[in-house]
Design a protein around this motif. Structure first.
Motif, PDB file in Angstrom:
ATOM      1  N   SER A 151      17.587  -6.464   7.990  1.00  0.00           N
ATOM      2  CA  SER A 151      17.864  -5.135   8.522  1.00  0.00           C
ATOM      3  C   SER A 151      17.880  -5.117  10.047  1.00  0.00           C
ATOM      4  O   SER A 151      17.503  -6.086  10.713  1.00  0.00           O
ATOM      5  CB  SER A 151      16.829  -4.142   7.984  1.00  0.00           C
ATOM      6  OG  SER A 151      16.921  -4.034   6.576  1.00  0.00           O
ATOM      7  N   SER A 154      15.777  -6.765  13.572  1.00  0.00           N
ATOM      8  CA  SER A 154      14.758  -7.710  13.126  1.00  0.00           C
ATOM      9  C   SER A 154      14.972  -9.054  13.813  1.00  0.00           C
ATOM     10  O   SER A 154      16.106  -9.452  14.097  1.00  0.00           O
ATOM     11  CB  SER A 154      14.805  -7.892  11.609  1.00  0.00           C
ATOM     12  OG  SER A 154      14.458  -6.689  10.958  1.00  0.00           O
ATOM     13  N   VAL A 168      14.627  -8.032   4.379  1.00  0.00           N
ATOM     14  CA  VAL A 168      13.776  -7.880   5.562  1.00  0.00           C
ATOM     15  C   VAL A 168      13.973  -6.474   6.104  1.00  0.00           C
ATOM     16  O   VAL A 168      15.101  -6.071   6.437  1.00  0.00           O
ATOM     17  CB  VAL A 168      14.127  -8.930   6.633  1.00  0.00           C
ATOM     18  CG1 VAL A 168      13.314  -8.689   7.903  1.00  0.00           C
ATOM     19  CG2 VAL A 168      13.889 -10.337   6.100  1.00  0.00           C
ATOM     20  N   GLY A 169      12.886  -5.703   6.183  1.00  0.00           N
ATOM     21  CA  GLY A 169      12.967  -4.322   6.637  1.00  0.00           C
ATOM     22  C   GLY A 169      13.316  -4.218   8.113  1.00  0.00           C
ATOM     23  O   GLY A 169      13.180  -5.167   8.890  1.00  0.00           O
ATOM     24  N   SER A 172      11.663  -5.635  11.912  1.00  0.00           N
ATOM     25  CA  SER A 172      10.576  -6.527  11.484  1.00  0.00           C
ATOM     26  C   SER A 172      10.529  -7.786  12.340  1.00  0.00           C
ATOM     27  O   SER A 172      11.534  -8.236  12.886  1.00  0.00           O
ATOM     28  CB  SER A 172      10.744  -6.932  10.021  1.00  0.00           C
ATOM     29  OG  SER A 172      10.523  -5.832   9.168  1.00  0.00           O
ATOM     30  N   TRP A 184      10.082  -8.022   2.792  1.00  0.00           N
ATOM     31  CA  TRP A 184       9.208  -8.295   3.941  1.00  0.00           C
ATOM     32  C   TRP A 184       9.408  -7.195   4.980  1.00  0.00           C
ATOM     33  O   TRP A 184      10.538  -6.791   5.256  1.00  0.00           O
ATOM     34  CB  TRP A 184       9.585  -9.645   4.530  1.00  0.00           C
ATOM     35  CG  TRP A 184       8.905 -10.033   5.814  1.00  0.00           C
ATOM     36  CD1 TRP A 184       9.141  -9.511   7.065  1.00  0.00           C
ATOM     37  CD2 TRP A 184       7.911 -11.047   5.992  1.00  0.00           C
ATOM     38  NE1 TRP A 184       8.356 -10.129   7.995  1.00  0.00           N
ATOM     39  CE2 TRP A 184       7.581 -11.077   7.366  1.00  0.00           C
ATOM     40  CE3 TRP A 184       7.260 -11.933   5.117  1.00  0.00           C
ATOM     41  CZ2 TRP A 184       6.640 -11.954   7.890  1.00  0.00           C
ATOM     42  CZ3 TRP A 184       6.326 -12.803   5.640  1.00  0.00           C
ATOM     43  CH2 TRP A 184       6.021 -12.818   7.010  1.00  0.00           C
ATOM     44  N   SER A 185       8.337  -6.722   5.597  1.00  0.00           N
ATOM     45  CA  SER A 185       8.486  -5.766   6.693  1.00  0.00           C
ATOM     46  C   SER A 185       7.245  -5.782   7.564  1.00  0.00           C
ATOM     47  O   SER A 185       6.191  -6.285   7.160  1.00  0.00           O
ATOM     48  CB  SER A 185       8.745  -4.345   6.165  1.00  0.00           C
ATOM     49  OG  SER A 185       7.599  -3.841   5.526  1.00  0.00           O
ATOM     50  N   THR A 187       5.808  -5.147  12.014  1.00  0.00           N
ATOM     51  CA  THR A 187       5.842  -5.692  13.367  1.00  0.00           C
ATOM     52  C   THR A 187       4.465  -6.207  13.771  1.00  0.00           C
ATOM     53  O   THR A 187       4.289  -7.373  14.101  1.00  0.00           O
ATOM     54  CB  THR A 187       6.322  -4.628  14.362  1.00  0.00           C
ATOM     55  OG1 THR A 187       7.625  -4.176  13.990  1.00  0.00           O
ATOM     56  CG2 THR A 187       6.384  -5.193  15.770  1.00  0.00           C
ATOM     57  N   PRO A 190       3.382  -8.259  10.036  1.00  0.00           N
ATOM     58  CA  PRO A 190       4.512  -8.512   9.142  1.00  0.00           C
ATOM     59  C   PRO A 190       4.093  -9.334   7.933  1.00  0.00           C
ATOM     60  O   PRO A 190       3.347 -10.307   8.066  1.00  0.00           O
ATOM     61  CB  PRO A 190       5.486  -9.291  10.029  1.00  0.00           C
ATOM     62  CG  PRO A 190       4.620  -9.957  11.052  1.00  0.00           C
ATOM     63  CD  PRO A 190       3.471  -9.021  11.295  1.00  0.00           C
ATOM     64  N   ARG A 193       5.705  -7.271   1.217  1.00  0.00           N
ATOM     65  CA  ARG A 193       5.146  -6.002   0.755  1.00  0.00           C
ATOM     66  C   ARG A 193       5.240  -5.842  -0.763  1.00  0.00           C
ATOM     67  O   ARG A 193       4.317  -5.374  -1.407  1.00  0.00           O
ATOM     68  CB  ARG A 193       5.873  -4.833   1.426  1.00  0.00           C
ATOM     69  CG  ARG A 193       5.864  -4.881   2.945  1.00  0.00           C
ATOM     70  CD  ARG A 193       4.500  -4.604   3.513  1.00  0.00           C
ATOM     71  NE  ARG A 193       4.517  -4.680   4.984  1.00  0.00           N
ATOM     72  CZ  ARG A 193       3.477  -4.411   5.753  1.00  0.00           C
ATOM     73  NH1 ARG A 193       2.324  -4.047   5.207  1.00  0.00           N
ATOM     74  NH2 ARG A 193       3.579  -4.517   7.063  1.00  0.00           N
TER      75      ARG A 193
END
Length: 284
Positions: A151, A154, A168-169, A172, A184-185, A187, A190, A193
């Motif tokens: 996303s 990232s 990937v959110g 991230s 996965w997300s 900062t 990380p 999830r």
């Protein structure tokens, strides 16, 4: 069909062009570039370096494809970039060819969508039907497997692997491998999830396989069981037959554990030279 090359484009006479190619104004195509049939360059597109491009690829304005790797160790050799078919490169995308490491090349497969300002660094490898959303950044030597989505904004640490159908959110920070089918997300913290259930269903995976992947996620990330124990539990629960996708996931975990810092591909990293270490200390 004949190629349509705008009079304001600059196409080197040594470039190899297929058929039915559209080259818009202010595009530049270098002497070591090969472009397959039915490709479309809108305007202000730069194709350079030892770059081979397949068929039906679309390049929006201000793409720079095949540029030098952003690596202080690069010695200006003929490293390369290979791109498959049916890819879309939106505005401002940059793709660097390889540095003199691994096999000296950068690869992009088929049917990928790279949105505006996405960056693919040297020696990266994209599979098929991946999506890099606006502003996503791949460090050097990153591998992105089939149908993964990264996303917007990232950043992916070099030598990381993004597994098949991983998600990937947005915004991230990815510091290690993201296993297949996982979301996965984050900062500040990380991490994986949950499972990418939407992506798996869209890809047509059956519900029993999705349930097994959900079971692996719970055992690994919630109950923190060892990989061998997870495999034994699955063999018992599934009458000794583990789906191919689940086996691929378990193999991914094995390779990740055999690597360094959560990245399986760290085993391919060459140690820095004294000169590089000195330059790094000065930059710091």
């Amino acid at each position: 069909m004949a190629n349509q090359i705008h009079p304001l484009a600059c196409v080197d006479s040594k470039a190899q062009l297929g058929d039915n190619i559209h080259v818009g104004p202010f595009c530049v195509i270098g002497p070591q570039v090969t472009v397959g049939n039915d490709c479309h360059l809108d305007s202000h597109v730069t194709l350079t370096g030892v770059t081979t491009i397949g068929e039906r690829n679309r390049f929006s304005p201000n793409c720079v494809i095949g540029g030098d790797p952003q690596d202080n160790s690069f010695q200006d050799s003929n490293t390369w970039l290979r791109i498959g078919d049916d890819n879309t490169f939106r505005e401002g995308v940059t793709v660097n060819r390889g540095a003199e490491k691994e096999d000296h090349g950068t690869r992009i497969g088929h049917g990928n969508l790279l949105m505006s300002n996405a960056h693919v660094a040297h020696n990266c490898c994209l599979g098929n039907k991946t999506i890099l959303v606006n502003g996503s950044l791949l460090g050097g030597h990153v591998h992105v497997q089939d149908r993964a989505i990264i996303s917007g904004n990232s950043a992916i640490h070099h030598f990381s692997t993004i597994g098949t159908l991983a998600f990937v959110g947005g915004c991230s920070r990815v510091t290690m491998d993201v296993p297949p089918f996982m979301l996965w997300s984050g900062t500040d913290k990380p991490e994986v999830r949950t499972i990418n259930i939407v992506g798996m269903r869209r890809a047509g995976m059956n519900e029993s396989t999705i349930a097994s992947i959900k079971r692996v996620h719970r055992l690994m990330y919630r109950e923190h069981k060892a990989l061998d124990e997870v495999r034994d539990l699955l063999l018992n629960e599934l009458d000794g037959i583990i789906p191919l996708e689940v086996n691929a996931l378990l193999t991914f975990f094995e390779l990740q554990a055999a690597g360094k810092a959560g990245r399986a591909r760290e085993v391919f990293r060459k140690p820095a030279t004294d000169h590089q270490e000195s330059a790094g200390r000065q930059a710091a």
